[in-house]
Design an enzyme around this catalytic site. Structure first.
Site, PDB file in Angstrom:
ATOM      1  N   ASP A 162      -5.538  -2.778  11.715  1.00  0.00           N
ATOM      2  CA  ASP A 162      -4.346  -1.937  11.793  1.00  0.00           C
ATOM      3  C   ASP A 162      -4.165  -1.513  13.243  1.00  0.00           C
ATOM      4  O   ASP A 162      -5.048  -1.703  14.086  1.00  0.00           O
ATOM      5  CB  ASP A 162      -4.509  -0.722  10.882  1.00  0.00           C
ATOM      6  N   CYS A 202       0.826  -1.211   0.000  1.00  0.00           N
ATOM      7  CA  CYS A 202       0.000   0.000   0.000  1.00  0.00           C
ATOM      8  C   CYS A 202       0.862   1.265   0.000  1.00  0.00           C
ATOM      9  O   CYS A 202       2.047   1.232   0.329  1.00  0.00           O
ATOM     10  CB  CYS A 202      -0.923  -0.002   1.219  1.00  0.00           C
TER      11      CYS A 202
END
Length: 242
Positions: free
Chosen positions: A154, A30
């Protein structure tokens, strides 16, 4: 009629479970901002690449820039668009200009907010945040997003966006035990040195890595990407051997 053999037959070997047979941890890289980094991720075997459409992020790319980068992504590699509390107009502009395969929501979006675009989406949860700081409360929050293509976990930080720090993976205990859980995507502080252990313990559907393969925010290291993907493959090989 032929006589029935009385010889002892070898024992029937039981097949591995379907989870063991199909185990392959997907990899998403990402925060990509450069064509060369997309090429490095693809060559290393990444399954998906992510563009960040959150202006405060150092990895932000505009829709126009993302559209340029998207043209370098080959077939069978997914493009994921990451948003944090973006307006409908901003998201629709990215859908029109970039054409992502998946949307990824990291803000305060509701399930209705995520689903309104008719595009598959990932819902991110900041494990350890207030209200998401115990296994059961985290699992309860996830269930509201049962239409997601995956649940991404996360680490919690004061602001939005990745902190580059790991979180306590024991918070995923109730999610891992939930038979109705959506595919788990593990993020937060992952790199080539710790991803094998994280996969062995959590057995996620995928891992999502950004700062762990960087030399600077938005600048990926081809060597770090290769090392990370190799570590993921080693973890999968070990799980298949169990």
């Amino acid at each position: 009629m032929a006589p029935v053999s009385t010889a002892t037959k070898p024992p029937i070997r039981q097949p591995r479970s379907s989870k063991q047979q199909s185990m392959r941890t997907r990899v998403k890289i990402c925060g990509l901002t450069r064509e060369a980094d997309i090429a490095s991720a693809v060559q290393a075997g990444a399954d998906a690449i992510g563009f960040v459409f959150y202006p405060p992020s150092k990895r932000y790319v505009s829709p126009a820039r993302a559209a340029q980068l998207r043209r370098t992504v080959p077939a069978f590699v997914d493009v994921v668009a990451l948003f944090v509390n973006a307006s409908q107009a901003e998201i629709r502009a990215v859908l029109d200009e970039v054409g992502p395969d998946l949307l990824q929501f990291h803000g305060d979006e509701t399930a209705a907010d995520c689903a309104r675009y008719g595009t598959r989406y990932l819902r991110a949860f900041r494990a350890g945040a207030p209200g998401l700081d115990a296994p059961q409360t985290l699992a309860d929050a996830c269930r509201a997003f049962d239409g997601a293509a995956g649940w991404l976990f996360d680490s919690y930080s004061a602001g939005y966006g990745g902190s580059g720090q790991a979180f306590d993976h024991s918070l995923l205990a109730a999610v891992r035990a939930d038979a109705a859980a959506r595919p788990v995507i593990l993020s937060g502080g992952l790199n080539a040195a710790n991803v094998e252990q994280a996969i062995s313990v959590n057995r996620p559907w995928a891992v999502d890595v950004s700062s762990g393969v960087e030399t600077a925010p938005g600048e990926k290291s081809p060597a770090k990407i290769r090392e990370l993907c190799a570590a993921v493959r080693r973890a999968d090989d070990r799980l298949r051997g169990e």
